[in-house]
Motif scaffolding. Structure first.
Motif: not given
Length: 398
Positions: A209-221, A223-225, A230-239
């Motif tokens: 559970t802990s690692e899954a949350k960290l991975v999801a947060l890593s993806h958000k951060l 994408c935000s940077q 920069h076109s990236n489909r993986r970041c299109s719907n990310v907060e």
């Protein structure tokens, strides 16, 4: 000799005896008030917030308003009912309470982070003992209305990995509103809270559970940077989050062989520096450390656990500061970190608390002076020239 002295004391006027007694009480009270109250103001008043550059695009006034003033401390180890003697608990908790409350009053931080091991016996505590420990903690470390308090789990709070259970983790999270992989953003600055006890990598329920949350947060951060174009489909719907490189806050340090390279007056004692660290016990494993660095690419890592100060650099560019224990039970010279932080920069400064050995020296000196004054008052302590006179007379008589 004793009978004549007691007769002398009895013959002293009552008013003179009461006056002398009052002076002794005033002297002892002054020493007590200084050592148990005023000394914290004297020492912490000397600490100053470090200066930090807010960035070339920011003006002087805007920079000052945009700086987050953070205090970081670790390993308070509030004693529990099993190993904690009542006198030891009373002494240590008074010291930490006075230090913390004095710090809030003098320095007025925006936020305070405690990097785990808040309790000494959280891994063993019964529900009743846990409730009592939490009550004492909330009294000692009560934040002001202008300061936010953030607490991270340590191995003494929820147990080492083999002792950690969902019940203990949930109990801690309920009190401190803590979850691994939680993001706290203040003034555009991203802080990532990590439950480092759950970074075992063995696929346990809490670890997954802990690692899954960290991975999801890593993806958000990540994408935000990225740049807006920069076109990236993986970041299109990310907060989208503030595009500030994160600061990692955790209990265990990242992997290092030992404290051999650590320096400073509050680093580990020389006889302990070359003792190799055990992975997943003294520090995170190499694998878990690499994961955190790869996921977040942090600009700063703050950790505790070792009770001693250390500064290391990972991957040639990422600094990690190990914060020493805040408790005099673990150190003669506790301290905390003062950080002036902006979205693009930071500056850290250490603030030492009163040395316990110096407080003890003041008490010993005051006690010796009190004894001398009492002996002199009742004429049991002969002045030096009288003593020499008596020796000369005896010599002439012979």
């Amino acid at each position: 000799m004793l009978s004549s002295s007691s007769t002398t004391v009895k013959n002293l006027p009552l008013k003179r005896r009461l006056t002398f007694l009052l002076k002794l009480v005033c002297f002892a009270s002054s020493v007590l008030i200084f050592c148990e109250f005023l000394i914290y103001y004297v020492v912490i008043f000397q600490c100053r917030w470090p200066n930090v550059k807010g960035g070339a695009h920011m003006g002087e006034k805007e920079t000052s308003a945009s700086v987050l003033k953070a205090i970081i401390l670790a390993d308070t180890h509030l004693l529990g009912e099993i190993k904690g003697h009542w006198l030891d608990k009373l002494r240590r908790e008074w010291q930490m309470e006075r230090s913390f409350q004095t710090t809030l009053w003098l320095l007025q931080p925006d936020i305070v982070f405690i990097l785990g091991d808040v309790f000494d016996e959280g891994k063993w505590s019964s529900p009743q003992a846990w409730a009592d420990d939490v009550r004492r903690f909330q009294k000692m470390f009560k934040p002001s209305v202008f300061t936010e308090l953030v607490v991270i789990a340590g191995n003494h709070d929820i147990g080492f990995h083999y002792e950690m259970t969902t019940y203990k983790v949930n109990r801690f999270e309920k009190v401190f509103n803590f979850t691994s992989g939680k993001l706290i953003t203040r003034k555009g600055i991203n802080f990532v809270l990590v439950n480092s006890v759950a970074m075992e990598g063995d696929g346990c329920a809490v670890c997954r559970t802990s690692e899954a949350k960290l991975v999801a947060l890593s993806h958000k951060l990540n994408c935000s940077q990225q740049k807006p174009n920069h076109s990236n489909r993986r970041c299109s719907n990310v907060e989208k989050l503030p595009a500030s490189e994160p600061i990692l806050l955790q209990h265990y340090p990242l992997y290092r062989k030992s404290d051999a390279e650590c320096t400073g007056e509050d680093s580990a004692p020389p006889e302990e520096k070359n003792i190799p660290f055990k992975e997943k016990y003294d520090v995170l494993s190499q694998e878990a450390s690499q994961k955190l660095l790869w996921w977040f690419q942090p600009r700063l890592i703050l950790s505790g656990h070792t009770h001693s100060a250390c500064e290391v650099v990972h991957a040639g560019k990422i600094p990690e500061i190990s914060v020493p224990s805040f408790s005099w039970r673990n150190r003669n010279n506790p301290s905390f970190i003062m950080g002036s932080i902006t979205p693009t920069d930071f500056s850290l400064q250490k603030c030492f608390l009163p040395f316990e050995s110096r407080v003890f020296t003041i008490y010993c000196a005051a006690g010796a002076l009190l004894v001398i004054l009492v002996l002199a008052h009742v004429q049991l302590l002969t002045p030096p020239f009288y003593f020499a006179q008596r020796l000369i007379r005896k010599h002439k008589a012979v």
